[in-house]
Design a protein around this motif. Structure first.
Motif, PDB file in Angstrom:
ATOM      1  N   TRP A 219       0.805  -1.220   0.000  1.00 46.80           N
ATOM      2  CA  TRP A 219       0.000   0.000   0.000  1.00 46.80           C
ATOM      3  C   TRP A 219       0.835   1.266   0.000  1.00 46.80           C
ATOM      4  O   TRP A 219       0.434   2.282  -0.567  1.00 46.80           O
ATOM      5  CB  TRP A 219      -0.941  -0.003   1.213  1.00 46.80           C
ATOM      6  N   THR A 220       2.052   1.212   0.592  1.00 50.61           N
ATOM      7  CA  THR A 220       2.873   2.423   0.633  1.00 50.61           C
ATOM      8  C   THR A 220       3.315   2.845  -0.770  1.00 50.61           C
ATOM      9  O   THR A 220       3.548   4.022  -1.027  1.00 50.61           O
ATOM     10  CB  THR A 220       4.109   2.214   1.527  1.00 50.61           C
ATOM     11  N   ARG A 221       3.432   1.864  -1.660  1.00 44.33           N
ATOM     12  CA  ARG A 221       3.823   2.188  -3.032  1.00 44.33           C
ATOM     13  C   ARG A 221       2.740   3.028  -3.712  1.00 44.33           C
ATOM     14  O   ARG A 221       3.044   3.974  -4.448  1.00 44.33           O
ATOM     15  CB  ARG A 221       4.036   0.887  -3.820  1.00 44.33           C
ATOM     16  N   GLU A 222       1.487   2.693  -3.447  1.00 41.97           N
ATOM     17  CA  GLU A 222       0.377   3.467  -4.013  1.00 41.97           C
ATOM     18  C   GLU A 222       0.355   4.884  -3.441  1.00 41.97           C
ATOM     19  O   GLU A 222       0.082   5.848  -4.156  1.00 41.97           O
ATOM     20  CB  GLU A 222      -0.952   2.766  -3.715  1.00 41.97           C
ATOM     21  N   ILE A 223       0.652   5.006  -2.159  1.00 39.80           N
ATOM     22  CA  ILE A 223       0.667   6.326  -1.540  1.00 39.80           C
ATOM     23  C   ILE A 223       1.822   7.165  -2.090  1.00 39.80           C
ATOM     24  O   ILE A 223       1.699   8.382  -2.257  1.00 39.80           O
ATOM     25  CB  ILE A 223       0.773   6.192   0.002  1.00 39.80           C
ATOM     26  N   ARG A 224       2.941   6.537  -2.380  1.00 35.98           N
ATOM     27  CA  ARG A 224       4.074   7.257  -2.964  1.00 35.98           C
ATOM     28  C   ARG A 224       3.669   7.911  -4.288  1.00 35.98           C
ATOM     29  O   ARG A 224       4.031   9.063  -4.562  1.00 35.98           O
ATOM     30  CB  ARG A 224       5.251   6.307  -3.192  1.00 35.98           C
ATOM     31  N   VAL A 225       2.907   7.178  -5.099  1.00 29.97           N
ATOM     32  CA  VAL A 225       2.447   7.725  -6.382  1.00 29.97           C
ATOM     33  C   VAL A 225       1.529   8.922  -6.157  1.00 29.97           C
ATOM     34  O   VAL A 225       1.594   9.933  -6.877  1.00 29.97           O
ATOM     35  CB  VAL A 225       1.712   6.636  -7.194  1.00 29.97           C
ATOM     36  N   THR A 226       0.686   8.836  -5.143  1.00 31.60           N
ATOM     37  CA  THR A 226      -0.263   9.917  -4.858  1.00 31.60           C
ATOM     38  C   THR A 226       0.429  11.159  -4.307  1.00 31.60           C
ATOM     39  O   THR A 226       0.157  12.281  -4.731  1.00 31.60           O
ATOM     40  CB  THR A 226      -1.325   9.440  -3.842  1.00 31.60           C
ATOM     41  N   LEU A 227       1.343  10.972  -3.356  1.00 33.28           N
ATOM     42  CA  LEU A 227       1.966  12.110  -2.674  1.00 33.28           C
ATOM     43  C   LEU A 227       3.169  12.679  -3.420  1.00 33.28           C
ATOM     44  O   LEU A 227       3.531  13.847  -3.217  1.00 33.28           O
ATOM     45  CB  LEU A 227       2.400  11.684  -1.260  1.00 33.28           C
ATOM     46  N   LYS A 228       3.828  11.875  -4.219  1.00 32.95           N
ATOM     47  CA  LYS A 228       4.999  12.314  -5.002  1.00 32.95           C
ATOM     48  C   LYS A 228       6.060  12.923  -4.090  1.00 32.95           C
ATOM     49  O   LYS A 228       6.593  12.268  -3.223  1.00 32.95           O
ATOM     50  CB  LYS A 228       4.553  13.289  -6.096  1.00 32.95           C
ATOM     51  N   ASP A 229       6.366  14.201  -4.249  1.00 34.61           N
ATOM     52  CA  ASP A 229       7.455  14.826  -3.486  1.00 34.61           C
ATOM     53  C   ASP A 229       7.147  14.923  -1.989  1.00 34.61           C
ATOM     54  O   ASP A 229       8.055  15.095  -1.174  1.00 34.61           O
ATOM     55  CB  ASP A 229       7.753  16.231  -4.041  1.00 34.61           C
ATOM     56  N   SER A 230       5.879  14.832  -1.632  1.00 35.46           N
ATOM     57  CA  SER A 230       5.506  14.932  -0.214  1.00 35.46           C
ATOM     58  C   SER A 230       5.669  13.612   0.522  1.00 35.46           C
ATOM     59  O   SER A 230       5.501  13.549   1.741  1.00 35.46           O
ATOM     60  CB  SER A 230       4.043  15.400  -0.089  1.00 35.46           C
ATOM     61  N   PHE A 231       5.987  12.550  -0.220  1.00 36.59           N
ATOM     62  CA  PHE A 231       6.106  11.219   0.382  1.00 36.59           C
ATOM     63  C   PHE A 231       7.445  11.080   1.106  1.00 36.59           C
ATOM     64  O   PHE A 231       8.516  11.269   0.522  1.00 36.59           O
ATOM     65  CB  PHE A 231       6.000  10.156  -0.723  1.00 36.59           C
ATOM     66  N   LYS A 232       7.377  10.732   2.407  1.00 34.51           N
ATOM     67  CA  LYS A 232       8.598  10.571   3.198  1.00 34.51           C
ATOM     68  C   LYS A 232       8.449   9.351   4.101  1.00 34.51           C
ATOM     69  O   LYS A 232       7.356   9.076   4.610  1.00 34.51           O
ATOM     70  CB  LYS A 232       8.868  11.827   4.046  1.00 34.51           C
ATOM     71  N   LEU A 233       9.558   8.641   4.309  1.00 37.27           N
ATOM     72  CA  LEU A 233       9.573   7.481   5.195  1.00 37.27           C
ATOM     73  C   LEU A 233      10.579   7.710   6.318  1.00 37.27           C
ATOM     74  O   LEU A 233      11.604   8.367   6.119  1.00 37.27           O
ATOM     75  CB  LEU A 233       9.963   6.213   4.427  1.00 37.27           C
ATOM     76  N   ASP A 234      10.273   7.146   7.494  1.00 39.90           N
ATOM     77  CA  ASP A 234      11.251   7.202   8.576  1.00 39.90           C
ATOM     78  C   ASP A 234      12.198   6.001   8.460  1.00 39.90           C
ATOM     79  O   ASP A 234      12.099   5.201   7.514  1.00 39.90           O
ATOM     80  CB  ASP A 234      10.559   7.241   9.941  1.00 39.90           C
ATOM     81  N   LYS A 235      13.105   5.850   9.401  1.00 39.14           N
ATOM     82  CA  LYS A 235      14.091   4.771   9.334  1.00 39.14           C
ATOM     83  C   LYS A 235      13.449   3.387   9.423  1.00 39.14           C
ATOM     84  O   LYS A 235      14.025   2.403   8.955  1.00 39.14           O
ATOM     85  CB  LYS A 235      15.109   4.950  10.456  1.00 39.14           C
ATOM     86  N   GLY A 236      12.264   3.323  10.003  1.00 40.53           N
ATOM     87  CA  GLY A 236      11.578   2.038  10.113  1.00 40.53           C
ATOM     88  C   GLY A 236      10.714   1.703   8.913  1.00 40.53           C
ATOM     89  O   GLY A 236      10.022   0.686   8.898  1.00 40.53           O
ATOM     90  N   GLY A 237      10.739   2.572   7.901  1.00 39.48           N
ATOM     91  CA  GLY A 237       9.945   2.325   6.706  1.00 39.48           C
ATOM     92  C   GLY A 237       8.501   2.760   6.817  1.00 39.48           C
ATOM     93  O   GLY A 237       7.668   2.414   5.963  1.00 39.48           O
ATOM     94  N   ASN A 238       8.164   3.544   7.842  1.00 38.16           N
ATOM     95  CA  ASN A 238       6.805   4.044   8.028  1.00 38.16           C
ATOM     96  C   ASN A 238       6.650   5.422   7.393  1.00 38.16           C
ATOM     97  O   ASN A 238       7.589   6.220   7.405  1.00 38.16           O
ATOM     98  CB  ASN A 238       6.465   4.134   9.522  1.00 38.16           C
ATOM     99  N   ILE A 239       5.479   5.681   6.850  1.00 34.34           N
ATOM    100  CA  ILE A 239       5.235   6.982   6.231  1.00 34.34           C
ATOM    101  C   ILE A 239       5.218   8.074   7.288  1.00 34.34           C
ATOM    102  O   ILE A 239       4.617   7.919   8.351  1.00 34.34           O
ATOM    103  CB  ILE A 239       3.898   6.985   5.467  1.00 34.34           C
ATOM    104  N   ILE A 240       5.895   9.168   7.007  1.00 36.12           N
ATOM    105  CA  ILE A 240       5.861  10.340   7.881  1.00 36.12           C
ATOM    106  C   ILE A 240       4.721  11.233   7.396  1.00 36.12           C
ATOM    107  O   ILE A 240       4.833  11.894   6.365  1.00 36.12           O
ATOM    108  CB  ILE A 240       7.193  11.105   7.853  1.00 36.12           C
ATOM    109  N   TRP A 241       3.626  11.196   8.117  1.00 34.69           N
ATOM    110  CA  TRP A 241       2.449  11.962   7.693  1.00 34.69           C
ATOM    111  C   TRP A 241       2.484  13.371   8.291  1.00 34.69           C
ATOM    112  O   TRP A 241       2.762  13.545   9.467  1.00 34.69           O
ATOM    113  CB  TRP A 241       1.171  11.288   8.170  1.00 34.69           C
ATOM    114  N   ASP A 242       2.174  14.354   7.465  1.00 32.00           N
ATOM    115  CA  ASP A 242       1.751  15.637   8.016  1.00 32.00           C
ATOM    116  C   ASP A 242       0.291  15.811   7.599  1.00 32.00           C
ATOM    117  O   ASP A 242      -0.240  15.039   6.793  1.00 32.00           O
ATOM    118  CB  ASP A 242       2.630  16.800   7.546  1.00 32.00           C
ATOM    119  N   THR A 243      -0.376  16.801   8.144  1.00 31.51           N
ATOM    120  CA  THR A 243      -1.815  16.930   7.901  1.00 31.51           C
ATOM    121  C   THR A 243      -2.123  17.116   6.428  1.00 31.51           C
ATOM    122  O   THR A 243      -3.071  16.528   5.890  1.00 31.51           O
ATOM    123  CB  THR A 243      -2.380  18.108   8.707  1.00 31.51           C
TER     124      THR A 243
END
Length: 407
Positions: A36-60
């Motif tokens: 699912w994170t791959r799909e979110i990467r396509v949606t967020l593009k440059d806003s997509f960020k992951l932490d060291k554990g591979g979790n998405i860093i969400w902002d509002t």
């Protein structure tokens, strides 16, 4: 230093992110699967960020964008037009804040109210309650400013009152919040979960005050009379579904039942109840176990750790724990841990041991709709919750002194 409107907006947007993130991630995982994170990467593009554990860093902003852009695919079957409109509105609010737009008091209240509505719709009660406090503070500030402004004006009244006609101030006494200009309507809205947690205003929290201010209509008297008969083992309908329009009194009726069977309440304290008992043909109010399940206050994706250490995951686990704590919960512990409905026989065994019992379920659909298309939630799947609803009603019908009230 007093908080300004921009600071209130950012605080509440952060509460929105905190409450919305686990819900959104559950929906994304359920729809897109393990990638699912791959799909979110396509949606967020440059806003997509992951932490060291591979979790998405969400902002509002990223969170609301991901939800809005994938609405048709992921969220359409769970939510309706209102929720979609709230997400869209809050994306605008967040962008306006980022561009340093000035928020008026009315603009700020509208934004906070929308945030609270969205949080309530996904059963994030902790964050929704915090946003509600910011709303109340905002309104108090507004009313205090208005009161100071009015006090500074020189008032004059033209004409004389008719002879012998008293001022309304000599006839009625307004509630202190009204007379002081600090009345907040939201504080006087019925909330069953707040009463159950001992957090409501006295008008709803105290049984004596509640009945003193409640007019027992014919419909309410019929509901209470049925409850007295049923929980005394003298007949009465076992399952009642309350069906009225929004604001039609469903929650108020449940509160009347909740307080009628309060263990610390005496009949003389409840206005009108003595006559009600006579009409119902019972001699006294039975000692009853009460269960309160409110859709907005329970999250199917977040287990709840109780004070005695019990971890509750499902509606049936919560029901059992409220009936008899850890001992009652142990009777259906396996079903709770597996997220599968315990079945009517097991529920009936629970009722036999802990009856008479009154089960109040408010806004049931708000809880169940969050399980749609999600098979890995602690609260169980959609099918498991529907099966529980059927099993519960069958068990209640088979138990002569158990009553289920649902909306």
């Amino acid at each position: 230093m007093a908080m300004n409107n921009g600071e209130r907006i950012v605080k509440c947007l952060e509460l929105l992110r905190e409450g919305l993130t686990p819900f959104a991630e559950q929906r994304f995982k359920a729809h897109f699967g393990k990638d699912w994170t791959r799909e979110i990467r396509v949606t967020l593009k440059d806003s997509f960020k992951l932490d060291k554990g591979g979790n998405i860093i969400w902002d509002t902003q990223a969170l609301l964008k991901a939800i809005g852009d994938s609405w048709q695919e992921v969220f359409r079957d769970t939510f309706g037009h209102n929720e979609r409109a709230w997400v869209s509105e809050l994306r605008t609010v967040r962008n306006d804040w980022a561009h340093e737009k000035t928020f008026s008091t009315d603009d700020t209240y509208r934004a906070l109210d929308t945030i609270q509505l969205l949080l309530a719709s996904i059963s994030a009660p902790k964050q929704a309650s915090e946003v509600g406090k910011y709303k109340q503070e905002l309104l108090r500030n507004k009313y205090e400013e208005q009161a100071r402004y009015e006090a500074s004006k020189s008032l004059s009244i033209d004409g004389e009152p008719s002879a012998g006609l008293k001022s309304w101030r000599e006839i009625v006494t307004p509630h202190p919040d009204v007379s002081s200009g600090k009345y907040i309507q939201a504080e006087f809205a019925a909330d069953l979960s707040q009463v159950h947690r001992q957090e409501a205003e006295i008008e709803y929290q105290d049984p004596k005050e509640f009945y003193r201010r409640t007019y027992l209509t014919e419909g309410l008297r019929s509901l209470l009379s049925n409850a007295l008969k049923r929980l005394s083992g003298q007949g009465g309908d076992p399952v009642i579904e309350l069906q009225t329009s929004f604001g039609g009194g469903k929650t108020h009726s449940m509160l009347a039942l909740y307080h009628l069977f309060s263990p610390n309440t005496k009949v003389p304290d409840l206005l009108g109840v003595d006559n009600l008992i006579k009409e119902a043909g019972v001699t006294l109010i039975p000692s009853v176990k009460r269960v309160v399940l409110v859709g907005q206050s329970l999250a199917p994706g977040q287990p709840d750790k109780k004070k005695d250490g019990t971890i509750v995951r499902t509606l049936w686990g919560e029901m059992a724990w409220q009936l008899g704590g850890k001992d009652a919960y142990s009777m259906i512990a396996d079903s709770d841990k597996n997220g599968t409905s315990p079945g009517s026989k097991l529920i009936l065994d629970l009722f036999k041991q802990y009856s008479p019992c009154l089960i109040l379920i408010d806004e049931w659909i708000t809880y169940i709709r969050q399980t749609y298309h999600c098979n890995d939630l602690p609260g169980g799947s959609f099918d498991a919750n529907i099966t529980f609803a059927q099993a519960l009603t069958e068990a209640v019908k088979a138990s002569k002194n158990t009553l289920l009230i649902a909306s």
